[in-house]
Design a protein around this motif. Structure first.
Motif: not given
Length: 445
Positions: A42, A46-47, A107-108, A111, A130, A134, A189, A192-193, A196
């Protein structure tokens, strides 16, 4: 493996443990490693989403290649690298699992904010957030793994953990591009967020905090006092071998991020790929190429480093030299059907340095200094690689655009190629330092 003189990163092995620290029971190491790898997936997914969705984001927000390079490289790395140091120092003195879970949640959430961006400035601010989150992801994970597996199994464990970047990149390409093609570039985004944040909760409540140094006890282990924050930093960089290892990894990461953050855009702009084709074929190349490369590297390290510690440096050096001609072929190819098989080889070889360097440094420092040592490694590795690699490629592309038009990114990749030789030279220098130090240690013994 140490340089001459007292070991700068040694600490008191008898330091207090967090109240909930406990030995990782037999069979639970796999669960811990699996969850840490999931978080790293993840982390990297995200990155990489901005790079994967570069074309539709550029079309929507009207940003240049240079701006794309800044937002995927320098702006992100500026926060990611420097905030990792105080977080690493804190994690060495507190519960590493809880810090990891809180970082994952942060970070999630950031995102999701990337998907809400309506301008370049908003996207840049979200990317910085983010990066802040991270910063607390990878260094604690390195230390947790080192305290969950004995020294002779750490190379393989680190190799499995470092499958996070290829799996994250592959999933990002596959699902990110698919969702963007079917709906909108913002949807990946959001999805995925949200995943996370849920994963952060699982880590917080179900991953155990291991006892520090449980596999590293030895005579005289508790003789050295615990270093202060400043002493830990100075001690790392005063050790020439650790400093060169970090610099060599930074040079290799310059290639990795310079290529990865523009590969999708290059394949679409100059090689004729569509988002749907990227979602299938490029995703497979990234997942299989990087994944098998990192896993094989970990196995090679476990096999050859027991014979000679110089293998931690010689294996990455030769992998980079072997990758260079295939990288040049990928850049020169006129169709994606030819370019992608050529790219597969650099994807396989470019990341050999990662398990090697991480395992080497984690094995060289004392257990209580592992998180901050990992953070300092990432500071150099990502400030040089993530901060400068994509920024260089983006600026080079805009520089070449007046003369080469739509082929400017091709020329930027050609300008990236000499970094393969620079990185290989630095790893060969590291190998020489390791051999010299090993000989000195043997003579003194």
């Amino acid at each position: 493996m140490t340089s001459k003189g007292p070991k700068p990163m040694a600490i008191d092995q008898a330091q207090p443990q967090p109240a909930d620290a406990a030995p990782v029971r037999h069979g639970h190491g796999g669960w811990v490693l699996g969850m840490l790898c999931c978080v790293y997936v993840l982390n990297f997914l995200d990155r990489q989403l901005v790079s994967i969705l570069a074309k539709p984001i550029q079309d929507s927000l009207h940003i240049t290649d240079s701006q794309l390079g800044y937002v995927t490289g320098f702006y992100f790395a500026l926060f990611y690298c420097f905030i990792a140091i105080p977080i690493g120092w804190l994690a060495d003195r507190s519960n590493r699992v809880k810090i990891l879970s809180l970082a994952c949640a942060l970070w999630s959430g950031a995102t999701v904010a990337c998907g809400l961006a309506g301008s370049y400035g908003q996207l840049a601010a979200a990317r910085m957030a983010v990066g802040i989150g991270e910063a607390g992801g990878v260094p604690p994970s390195y230390a947790i793994i080192s305290d969950s597996f004995p020294r002779e199994r750490r190379g393989t464990a680190m190799g499995i953990f470092n499958l996070g970047p290829p799996i994250g990149s592959a999933l990002g390409v596959a699902f990110g591009a698919s969702l963007a093609a079917a709906y909108d570039w913002r949807v990946p985004f959001y999805v995925v967020g949200t995943i996370g944040v849920l994963t952060a909760l699982v880590v917080y409540f179900f991953v155990p905090e291991p006892v520090r140094g449980r596999f590293d006890q030895g005579p005289g282990a508790d003789a050295a006092p615990e270093p202060s924050f400043a002493q830990a930093i100075v001690g790392f960089f005063n050790n020439k071998i650790l400093a060169v290892a970090a610099l060599a990894s930074g040079a290799a990461n310059f290639i990795t991020y310079g290529l990865a953050n523009f590969a999708t855009l290059f394949l679409m702009r100059e090689k004729g790929m569509t988002l749907d084709e990227v979602a299938i074929w490029y995703a497979l190349a990234v997942g299989l190429g990087m994944g098998t490369g990192i896993f094989v590297s970990g196995k090679l390290i476990d096999r050859y480093a027991v014979r000679s510690k110089a293998a931690y440096a010689t294996i990455p050096a030769w992998s980079l030299l072997l990758a260079l001609p295939f990288f040049l072929g990928f850049v020169a190819a006129d169709r994606w059907e030819l370019a992608l098989p050529l790219l597969f080889v650099p994807l396989f070889l470019n990341s050999f340095f990662l398990p090697a360097t991480v395992t080497f440094i984690q094995s060289e420092v004392a257990p209580g200094a592992r998180v901050i040592s990992g953070a300092l490694l990432l500071l150099v590795m990502n400030l040089v690689g993530l901060g400068l690699g994509p920024t260089f490629v983006g600026m080079a592309s805009d520089f070449f655009r007046p003369a080469y038009g739509e082929h400017s990114l091709r020329m930027a990749f050609y300008a990236l190629a000499p970094m393969y030789l620079i990185a290989a030279f630095l790893f060969l220098w590291l190998a020489r330092l390791i051999k010299r130090s090993s000989s000195a240690d043997a003579a003194s013994a």
